[in-house]
Design a protein around this motif. Structure first.
Motif, short mmCIF file in Angstrom:
data_model
loop_
_atom_site.label_atom_id
_atom_site.label_comp_id
_atom_site.label_asym_id
_atom_site.label_seq_id
_atom_site.Cartn_x
_atom_site.Cartn_y
_atom_site.Cartn_z
N VAL A 107 0.84 -1.21 0.00
CA VAL A 107 0.00 0.00 0.00
C VAL A 107 0.87 1.25 0.00
O VAL A 107 0.64 2.20 -0.78
N ASP A 108 1.91 1.24 0.86
CA ASP A 108 2.78 2.42 0.92
C ASP A 108 3.58 2.59 -0.36
O ASP A 108 3.77 3.70 -0.86
N HIS A 109 4.06 1.46 -0.93
CA HIS A 109 4.89 1.52 -2.13
C HIS A 109 4.11 2.05 -3.33
O HIS A 109 4.65 2.79 -4.16
N TRP A 110 2.84 1.70 -3.43
CA TRP A 110 2.07 2.11 -4.60
C TRP A 110 1.37 3.46 -4.41
O TRP A 110 1.19 4.20 -5.37
N PHE A 111 0.97 3.77 -3.19
CA PHE A 111 0.11 4.94 -3.01
C PHE A 111 0.72 6.08 -2.19
O PHE A 111 0.36 7.24 -2.39
N ARG A 112 1.61 5.81 -1.25
CA ARG A 112 2.07 6.88 -0.35
C ARG A 112 3.55 7.22 -0.50
O ARG A 112 3.92 8.38 -0.43
N ASN A 113 4.38 6.22 -0.62
CA ASN A 113 5.83 6.41 -0.70
C ASN A 113 6.38 7.15 0.52
O ASN A 113 7.31 7.96 0.40
N SER A 114 5.82 6.90 1.70
CA SER A 114 6.30 7.55 2.92
C SER A 114 7.51 6.85 3.52
O SER A 114 8.22 7.43 4.34
N PHE A 115 7.74 5.60 3.14
CA PHE A 115 8.87 4.83 3.66
C PHE A 115 9.75 4.44 2.48
O PHE A 115 9.29 3.78 1.55
N PRO A 116 11.03 4.85 2.48
CA PRO A 116 11.87 4.65 1.29
C PRO A 116 12.10 3.19 0.94
O PRO A 116 12.39 2.87 -0.22
N TYR A 117 11.99 2.30 1.92
CA TYR A 117 12.26 0.90 1.64
C TYR A 117 10.99 0.05 1.61
O TYR A 117 11.05 -1.18 1.77
N SER A 118 9.85 0.68 1.40
CA SER A 118 8.60 -0.08 1.36
C SER A 118 8.58 -1.08 0.20
O SER A 118 8.00 -2.16 0.30
N GLY A 119 9.23 -0.73 -0.91
CA GLY A 119 9.28 -1.65 -2.05
C GLY A 119 10.04 -2.91 -1.70
O GLY A 119 9.64 -4.03 -2.07
N MET A 120 11.15 -2.77 -0.95
CA MET A 120 11.92 -3.94 -0.54
C MET A 120 11.10 -4.83 0.41
O MET A 120 11.10 -6.06 0.28
N VAL A 121 10.40 -4.19 1.37
CA VAL A 121 9.58 -4.95 2.30
C VAL A 121 8.45 -5.67 1.56
O VAL A 121 8.12 -6.82 1.85
N ALA A 122 7.87 -4.97 0.58
CA ALA A 122 6.82 -5.60 -0.22
C ALA A 122 7.36 -6.80 -0.99
O ALA A 122 6.71 -7.85 -1.08
N LEU A 123 8.58 -6.67 -1.51
CA LEU A 123 9.19 -7.77 -2.25
C LEU A 123 9.44 -8.96 -1.32
O LEU A 123 9.17 -10.12 -1.69
N ILE A 124 9.93 -8.70 -0.12
CA ILE A 124 10.15 -9.78 0.84
C ILE A 124 8.83 -10.47 1.16
O ILE A 124 8.76 -11.70 1.26
N GLY A 125 7.76 -9.70 1.33
CA GLY A 125 6.45 -10.26 1.66
C GLY A 125 5.92 -11.17 0.57
O GLY A 125 5.42 -12.28 0.85
N VAL A 126 6.03 -10.73 -0.70
CA VAL A 126 5.49 -11.57 -1.79
C VAL A 126 6.37 -12.79 -2.02
O VAL A 126 5.86 -13.87 -2.38
N VAL A 127 7.70 -12.66 -1.81
CA VAL A 127 8.57 -13.84 -1.95
C VAL A 127 8.24 -14.86 -0.86
O VAL A 127 8.17 -16.07 -1.11
N ALA A 128 8.01 -14.39 0.38
CA ALA A 128 7.63 -15.30 1.47
C ALA A 128 6.31 -16.00 1.16
O ALA A 128 6.16 -17.20 1.41
N ALA A 129 5.36 -15.23 0.61
CA ALA A 129 4.08 -15.83 0.25
C ALA A 129 4.25 -16.88 -0.84
O ALA A 129 3.62 -17.95 -0.80
N LEU A 130 5.12 -16.61 -1.82
CA LEU A 130 5.35 -17.57 -2.90
C LEU A 130 5.95 -18.87 -2.37
O LEU A 130 5.49 -19.96 -2.71
N LEU A 131 6.97 -18.74 -1.53
CA LEU A 131 7.62 -19.94 -0.98
C LEU A 131 6.63 -20.76 -0.16
O LEU A 131 6.57 -21.99 -0.27
N ALA A 132 5.86 -20.09 0.71
CA ALA A 132 4.91 -20.80 1.57
C ALA A 132 3.82 -21.47 0.74
O ALA A 132 3.50 -22.65 0.95
N ASN A 133 3.25 -20.73 -0.20
CA ASN A 133 2.17 -21.30 -1.01
C ASN A 133 2.65 -22.45 -1.89
O ASN A 133 1.94 -23.45 -2.07
N ALA A 134 3.88 -22.33 -2.41
CA ALA A 134 4.42 -23.39 -3.26
C ALA A 134 4.66 -24.67 -2.47
O ALA A 134 4.34 -25.78 -2.91
N THR A 135 5.23 -24.55 -1.25
CA THR A 135 5.47 -25.74 -0.44
C THR A 135 4.16 -26.38 0.03
O THR A 135 4.04 -27.61 0.07
N LEU A 136 3.17 -25.55 0.36
CA LEU A 136 1.87 -26.10 0.76
C LEU A 136 1.18 -26.78 -0.42
O LEU A 136 0.50 -27.80 -0.25
#
Length: 405
Positions: A52-81
């Motif tokens: 949300v911050d990366h696309w709409f607010r840009n208030s945190f400079p590293y929000s894109g990196m955190v978003a990337l970590i979140g989607v990678v974690a989701a991919l790994l978890a969903n793939a193993t499940l």
């Protein structure tokens, strides 16, 4: 919005499974997996906020990196499940869900990566992701792929046979048999059934070597009835006759790590018995408590009064009697519990001329009649830690008692 949908669906499911495993998993590694799932769920939620911050607010400079970590974690978890559900699961709904979430997570990783993501010290971040992902995958693989197929824990069953004791009127005698169950392993076991039986045997001997044809015939008979063969041509095969049989521990009982229990059974016979010796046998069937949970086994009837016995267990030429027990089995982790249909443990006691043989079946309700292939049977026994223990024969001569009558 699609990325948010994928993350907001993934996070609560992972958290739900993780919290269940933290409190109810049957193994230490299962609870570690629960903690990992809760941590991944929190990471995915944090990633959703970063999206949300990366696309709409840009208030945190590293929000894109955190978003990337979140989607990678989701991919790994969903793939193993998805892999786990595809391997062992019965639920089509969960299979479809993990497939959609895995595809959505892969697309989300690509979409976030294509944006202007600021990654400080990219090598360190990449190393941290690789290490954490490797640990998570290794733990998952150990818990769900490697560990269920390992053996090594087995209770010890031993028998001690006392000397025959005459009754006061010297018309009968009794032999005390102590059956000792010792669990030296670090896991507990459910007792699906125990059985003790004694066989009366005559011991005729030939005064000279018998013909090769006679010896071969006896060797064949011994192999069928005793699972052994005579080494001497002066031994004459005499199949034993059942004189006593009973369970030696309650059905559905259990033994914990380090437990020791002793049961004494008295076998009583008249002094004028025609047998020269008695042979004692004890068997037990176990299921590992770190592989499944088990409700109390309840009687489900008898084969001669409406109890259902699978056709593959019946022998139409020589029909046998069966006593049937059944109880609900529970998987040892939340993922299997939700993605697999309920299983039930059914124990069939088959009565014959050599006591009672136990057959355990773990299957979905209504599938008990299906005979498993050898490979399927091995997989079921390994998954749920089914173990059969046998001891005997331990033989006791009766010549001393018979000479004193």
């Amino acid at each position: 919005m699609l990325i948010l949908l994928v993350l907001l669906v993934t996070a609560p499911v992972l958290g739900w499974f993780g919290i269940e495993d933290l409190g109810e998993a049957l193994t230490y590694t299962g609870r570690v997996t629960g903690a990992v799932l809760v941590l991944v769920s929190a990471t995915v939620l944090l990633g959703a906020a970063a999206v949300v911050d990366h696309w709409f607010r840009n208030s945190f400079p590293y929000s894109g990196m955190v978003a990337l970590i979140g989607v990678v974690a989701a991919l790994l978890a969903n793939a193993t499940l998805l892999l786990e559900t595809f391997k062992d699961g019965d639920s089509t709904a969960y299979l479809v869900l993990w497939s959609l979430l895995t595809a959505g997570s892969a697309w989300a990783v690509s979409a976030v990566w294509r944006t202007s993501v600021v990654i400080p010290a990219p090598k360190r971040v990449a190393a941290a992701l690789i290490v954490s992902s490797s640990l998570a995958v290794a733990n998952f693989g150990y818990q769900y792929l490697f560990q269920p197929y390992q053996h090594g824990a087995k209770p010890l069953v031993t028998m001690t046979v006392g000397k025959p004791v005459l009754s006061q009127d010297r018309k009968a005698f009794a032999v005390a048999v102590d059956i000792r169950l010792e669990n030296r392993s670090d896991v507990g076991f459910y007792l699906l059934g125990t059985e003790f039986h004694a066989m009366g045997e005559r011991v005729p001997l030939s005064t000279k070597d018998r013909l090769r044809k006679q010896w071969r015939a006896d060797a064949k008979q011994w192999g069928i009835f005793h699972d052994k063969h005579p080494l001497s041509r002066r031994e004459i095969n005499q199949p034993g006759e059942l004189v006593a049989a009973q369970p030696w521990m309650p059905v559905g009982d259990w033994t914990e790590a380090g437990d020791v229990s002793v049961t004494r059974i008295l076998v009583q016979l008249p002094v004028n018995t025609p047998y020269d010796q008695l042979a004692f046998y004890a068997t037990a069937s176990f299921a590992r408590k770190d592989r499944l949970g088990l409700d109390q086994l309840e009687s489900k009837g008898y084969s001669w009064s409406g109890g259902k016995v699978p056709q593959w267990l019946r022998n139409n030429k020589t029909p046998s009697d069966f006593v049937i027990y059944r109880g609900r089995a529970y998987e040892n982790n939340a993922i299997a519990t939700h993605t697999m249909d309920p299983r039930y443990v059914t124990v069939y006691w088959k009565f014959g001329t050599n006591g009672a043989g136990l057959v355990e079946v773990i299957a979905r309700s209504g599938e008990e009649d299906r005979e498993l292939s050898e490979a399927e049977s091995r997989a079921v026994r390994s998954r749920y830690g089914l173990i059969d223990v046998e001891t005997g024969p331990i033989e006791q001569t009766l010549w001393n008692v018979k000479s004193r009558r």
